[in-house]
Design an enzyme around this catalytic site. Sequence first.
Site, PDB file in Angstrom:
ATOM      1  N   VAL A 242       0.850  -1.184   0.000  1.00  0.00           N
ATOM      2  CA  VAL A 242       0.000   0.000   0.000  1.00  0.00           C
ATOM      3  C   VAL A 242       0.886   1.233   0.000  1.00  0.00           C
ATOM      4  O   VAL A 242       1.818   1.331   0.800  1.00  0.00           O
ATOM      5  CB  VAL A 242      -0.913   0.040   1.251  1.00  0.00           C
ATOM      6  CG1 VAL A 242      -1.807   1.275   1.224  1.00  0.00           C
ATOM      7  CG2 VAL A 242      -1.740  -1.233   1.366  1.00  0.00           C
ATOM      8  N   CYS A 243       0.619   2.158  -0.927  1.00  0.00           N
ATOM      9  CA  CYS A 243       1.299   3.446  -0.928  1.00  0.00           C
ATOM     10  C   CYS A 243       2.825   3.236  -1.010  1.00  0.00           C
ATOM     11  O   CYS A 243       3.309   2.432  -1.805  1.00  0.00           O
ATOM     12  CB  CYS A 243       0.879   4.219   0.319  1.00  0.00           C
ATOM     13  SG  CYS A 243       1.243   5.970   0.331  1.00  0.00           S
ATOM     14  N   SER A 244       3.589   3.931  -0.174  1.00  0.00           N
ATOM     15  CA  SER A 244       5.046   3.810  -0.235  1.00  0.00           C
ATOM     16  C   SER A 244       5.546   2.470   0.283  1.00  0.00           C
ATOM     17  O   SER A 244       6.737   2.154   0.149  1.00  0.00           O
ATOM     18  CB  SER A 244       5.716   4.947   0.545  1.00  0.00           C
ATOM     19  OG  SER A 244       5.325   4.930   1.904  1.00  0.00           O
TER      20      SER A 244
END
Length: 237
Positions: free
Chosen positions: A146-148
């Site tokens: 998720v995300c970074s």
Amino acid sequence: MERRSFLRTSAAATGAAALGSLATPAAWAASRPKREGPLRVQILMFEGVEVQDFAGPLEVLGLVQSGGGPMRVTLVKPGAPGQVTAALGLKVDVATAWNPTAADVLVVPGGGGIGNRPGINTLIKDRQVLANVVRAHKAGVIMTGVCSGVMLLSAAGLTRGRPCTTHSASKAELAAQGGKVINARVVDDGDLITSGGITSGLDLGLWLVTRELGADISIQVEAAMEYEQRGVVWRRS
């Protein structure tokens, strides 16, 4: 009845109504694809983790588990159990040490990494963590980010040459490291599933439910949460 008590009662009743059929064996048997036993999901926790990054998937998958579905969600921490401080100062007690091969799915949230603050960049520098990511992948664990958090998977070499996505601020770096960046909210490349910015963890969680347990269950979770999955899931045809 006191207003707060009424709200608590109403919320409990609504959740039970929306998720009640999840606990019915016949409902599960009719909707789930071929899988033996519960889906074991680990969510990797660390200092500086973004709250929504881990809370989104935890809420979605936890609703399935609490509704009696074949899902077992565990927060895990590299090294040893203990408390982590999330990006916004939230203290989270993590009772389980990360065993890389004791899961079917690993969720890697993002967070932190700005300046000298702890976060995903700290994990990326940890050789043991990177080795365990590779170990999990080789053991057949479905790797999700998720995300970074996707950048940890990238640092371990898992996104090289493969369709993937991440937060818009990290897409150029992900591409520079060899990932084939797709501008989609969720990108499913089989044993590698990645998602975009912070709130996309909700969509990754719902897609996991759809893919592994069936669309009927995902629809029920959406109803309970009063949230509908956003965006098109890119999936290799």
